[in-house]
Motif scaffolding. Structure first.
Motif, mmCIF file in Angstrom:
data_model
loop_
_atom_site.group_PDB
_atom_site.id
_atom_site.type_symbol
_atom_site.label_atom_id
_atom_site.label_comp_id
_atom_site.label_asym_id
_atom_site.label_seq_id
_atom_site.Cartn_x
_atom_site.Cartn_y
_atom_site.Cartn_z
ATOM 1 N N LYS A 15 39.692 29.228 38.110
ATOM 2 C CA LYS A 15 41.004 29.013 37.698
ATOM 3 C C LYS A 15 42.013 30.092 38.633
ATOM 4 C CE LYS A 15 39.984 30.338 33.675
ATOM 5 N NZ LYS A 15 38.699 30.197 33.901
ATOM 6 N N THR A 17 41.342 31.744 41.506
ATOM 7 C CA THR A 17 41.229 31.329 43.039
ATOM 8 C C THR A 17 42.055 30.149 43.221
ATOM 9 O OG1 THR A 17 38.869 32.055 42.988
ATOM 10 C CG2 THR A 17 39.768 30.807 44.803
ATOM 11 N N TYR A 48 42.911 40.698 42.745
ATOM 12 C CA TYR A 48 42.919 39.834 43.697
ATOM 13 C C TYR A 48 43.789 39.926 44.823
ATOM 14 C CZ TYR A 48 39.171 36.497 41.559
ATOM 15 O OH TYR A 48 37.908 36.039 41.252
HETATM 16 N N1 LIG Z 1 35.472 27.626 46.635
HETATM 17 C C1 LIG Z 1 34.975 28.765 46.506
HETATM 18 N N2 LIG Z 1 33.847 29.053 47.259
HETATM 19 C C2 LIG Z 1 33.097 30.186 47.108
HETATM 20 N N3 LIG Z 1 33.453 31.010 46.149
HETATM 21 C C3 LIG Z 1 34.400 30.717 45.191
HETATM 22 C C4 LIG Z 1 35.038 29.519 45.333
HETATM 23 N N4 LIG Z 1 36.108 29.345 44.403
HETATM 24 C C5 LIG Z 1 35.995 30.252 43.461
HETATM 25 N N5 LIG Z 1 34.892 31.482 44.155
HETATM 26 C C6 LIG Z 1 34.565 32.709 43.596
HETATM 27 O O1 LIG Z 1 33.963 32.283 41.949
HETATM 28 C C7 LIG Z 1 34.183 33.471 41.466
HETATM 29 C C8 LIG Z 1 34.864 33.290 40.145
HETATM 30 O O2 LIG Z 1 36.161 32.474 40.441
HETATM 31 P P1 LIG Z 1 37.661 33.005 39.780
HETATM 32 O O3 LIG Z 1 37.630 34.156 39.388
HETATM 33 O O4 LIG Z 1 38.649 32.208 40.556
HETATM 34 O O5 LIG Z 1 37.112 32.030 38.422
HETATM 35 P P2 LIG Z 1 38.053 31.945 37.001
HETATM 36 O O6 LIG Z 1 37.865 30.597 36.717
HETATM 37 O O7 LIG Z 1 39.412 32.308 37.231
HETATM 38 O O8 LIG Z 1 37.295 33.074 35.936
HETATM 39 P P3 LIG Z 1 37.267 33.432 34.711
HETATM 40 O O9 LIG Z 1 37.238 32.543 33.812
HETATM 41 O O10 LIG Z 1 36.607 34.761 34.453
HETATM 42 O O11 LIG Z 1 38.964 33.870 34.730
HETATM 43 C C9 LIG Z 1 34.984 34.334 42.220
HETATM 44 O O12 LIG Z 1 33.850 35.405 42.686
HETATM 45 C C10 LIG Z 1 35.501 33.549 43.315
HETATM 46 O O13 LIG Z 1 35.362 34.427 44.400
#
Ligand SMILES: Nc1ncnc2c1ncn2[C@@H]1O[C@H](COP(=O)(O)OP(=O)(O)OP(=O)(O)O)[C@@H](O)[C@H]1O
Ligand SMILES: [Mg+2]
Length: 252
Positions: A15, A17, A48
């Motif tokens: 989310k 990212t 970030y």
């Molecule tokens: N397309 C991608 N390729 C490689 N790594 C990714 C990709 N998308 C996300 N990540 C990695 O996955 C991990 C989780 O991503 P992110 O923090 O955006 O998730 P989130 O859904 O926001 O997590 P949360 O639920 O904890 O808020 C991070 O380390 C991010 O760098």
């Protein structure tokens, strides 16, 4: 103003990212965008983007009835406008998430992107109540998609428009088919973001992939997403190996 919530059933689906890079892609299309960290328990946007000194956060804004959210907008060197969260636990106890809807009205951007917390708890529900539209992020795995369906159902129940789904971290051909994901979620899959090492590289450099590596595979997928959101026509770009190579070694 369009307020778009980026949500997922499972944590870690991507989310934050997606929120960051969709904001960046919309910004590069010429739109005024503000990205708000609505993950009140574990805010990540500031981290970030490498914002070390947060004078005013979304927590301060949601703690005081009279505060103005415009005072908590940070301008990142990439051009991104961000309302970060405060990572200290103490600040969490003071907030009233029900203020969110009213506070967001003080922003003047074309797009307000809300980075949600995972799941369907109180925190995510307050962000859902404050948004107009929902974008669901899933990984191409059954548990992630099934949990994503709960978000879709809740958004429908709350009469929110569902823009569609984003498949994030597609690694290979062995994963769930897009058609299967669409048939479970009953919403269109807008774009497929591959597993991409540029995501980590961008994180290390405290910026969006889209700003640093605009020709990377994931940036092309984000460009498609931004065009879909705005309704602009998107022309699929031909793969350019030379550009990929230059991107990979651009360490600046
Ligand atoms: N397309 C991608 N390729 C490689 N790594 C990714 C990709 N998308 C996300 N990540 C990695 O996955 C991990 C989780 O991503 P992110 O923090 O955006 O998730 P989130 O859904 O926001 O997590 P949360 O639920 O904890 O808020 C991070 O380390 C991010 O760098
Ligand atoms: Mg997050």
């Amino acid at each position: 103003m369009r307020k778009i919530l980026v949500a997922s059933g499972k944590g870690g689906a991507g989310k934050t990212t997606v929120s960051i890079n969709l904001s960046s892609a919309l910004n590069k299309l010429g739109h005024d965008v503000t990205l708000v960290d609505c993950n009140f328990t574990t805010p990540n946007i500031g981290l970030y983007f490498g914002i070390t000194k947060i004078e005013k956060s979304i927590h301060d804004i949601l703690s005081a009835k009279s505060s103005n959210i415009s005072d908590a907008v940070y301008l990142h060197k990439s051009g991104a406008k961000i309302v970060p969260g405060n990572i200290s636990l103490g600040s969490l106890n003071k907030i009233n998430p029900q203020y969110l809807n009213k506070k967001l009205k003080r922003l003047s951007s074309d797009f307000v992107i809300l980075d949600s917390s995972a799941g369907l708890g109180r925190e995510a529900m307050s962000s859902l109540a404050a948004c107009d539209e929902v974008l669901v992020v899933v990984n191409p795995e059954l548990p992630s998609v099934v949990d994503g369906l709960k978000v879709v159902e809740l958004a429908r129940k709350s009469n929110k428009e569902i823009i569609g789904a984003v498949i994030n971290r597609q690694k290979g051909k062995l994963e769930m088919k897009t058609s299967k994901i669409e048939s479970i979620l009953e919403v269109p899959v807008i774009t497929i973001i591959p597993e991409d090492e540029h995501v980590k590289k961008a994180l290390v450099r405290s910026n969006s992939v889209y700003d640093l590596y605009p020709n990377s595979k994931s940036s092309i997928a984000y460009r498609k997403l931004a065009h879909y959101v705005t309704g602009d026509v998107f022309y699929e770009e031909k793969k350019n190996i030379l550009k990929d190579f230059v991107d990979l070694f651009r360490l600046g």
